[in-house]
Design a protein around this motif. Structure first.
Motif: not given
Length: 240
Positions: A50-54, A39-48, A210-218, A11-15
């Motif tokens: 409507d789901k997340i800011i990249i 180029q990889t990031i730009m492709a992912l940005k387009k693909e997702f 698996d470590r994306v967002g780890q300890y961010v809330n703390d 449920g992250l707003d952006e990555i």
């Protein structure tokens, strides 16, 4: 792609991706194909879209022996965000060779002095990455930094960052070493805040998804206790 999917699940707003690039690292792990990465990031940005800011960033190894190459690279590409970190000091990296013939106090003193030197001489970054990360690889029984011994230097690092309108990163990979905090610890984050610093980001150094967002809330909870009203984000290397 796995990182993006995990961020959406959480449920992250952006990555923001900040892959590494160093110009004098003894192994090729930090020899980044920047164009392919873009180029990889730009492709992912387009693909997702409507789901997340990249966002697209980089962690650049600040190195006084490669100022021209570093500045040219950062100015060549439209990064959203740049972390400046210290991985190499005078052609030695702190997995091993840097520590030869140095006790812990000498090694940590040299590291903070070099960090201050880089902060004074580079303007191409937005935040300073993992301030006391050096403790992770020191060949000492007690790896932890005794910050009081170097507080005058650390304060100068913070003051120079604040004057230059740059911030610090809280890197949550530090929880593996410190258990209760990242790099730097919350006492040093408080010191940065007390000196007037308000630009702060949270990075997980998540080399695996698996470590994306780890300890961010703390970290966020502790930043609120310190006095921060928000976590900084960047677009086009400008603070949002």
């Amino acid at each position: 792609r796995e990182h993006v999917i995990q961020a959406i699940k959480m449920g992250l707003d952006e990555i923001c991706f900040t892959d590494h690039r160093d110009f004098d690292y003894p192994i090729d792990v930090f020899d980044l194909d920047v164009e392919g990465y873009y180029q990889t990031i730009m492709a992912l940005k387009k693909e997702f879209a409507d789901k997340i800011i990249i966002k697209w960033g980089i962690e650049i190894g600040l190195d006084m022996n490669h100022q021209l190459e570093i500045n040219n690279l950062i100015n060549q590409y439209p990064f959203d965000f740049v972390i400046g970190s210290i991985h190499v000091i005078d052609h030695t990296e702190y997995y091993g060779d840097f520590f030869k013939n140095l006790n812990k106090e000498q090694a940590h003193q040299a590291f903070f002095e070099e960090t201050l030197r880089c902060v004074k001489n580079f303007d191409c970054f937005n935040v300073l990455g993992h301030l006391d990360y050096i403790m992770r690889y020191g060949p000492y029984e007690d790896k932890k930094v005794e910050h009081k011994k170097y507080q005058n230097i650390i304060d100068e690092i913070f003051k120079n960052l604040i004057i230059k309108n740059k911030g610090i990163e809280v890197n949550t990979s530090g929880y593996a070493v410190n258990q209760t905090c990242g790099f730097p610890n919350f006492e040093q984050v408080q010191r940065y805040y007390d000196l007037g610093g308000r630009i702060i980001t949270i990075g997980t150094d998540s080399h695996t998804s698996d470590r994306v967002g780890q300890y961010v809330n703390d970290v966020k909870e502790n930043l609120i206790k310190i006095g921060f009203e928000d976590v900084s984000t960047f677009t086009g290397r400008l603070k949002d």
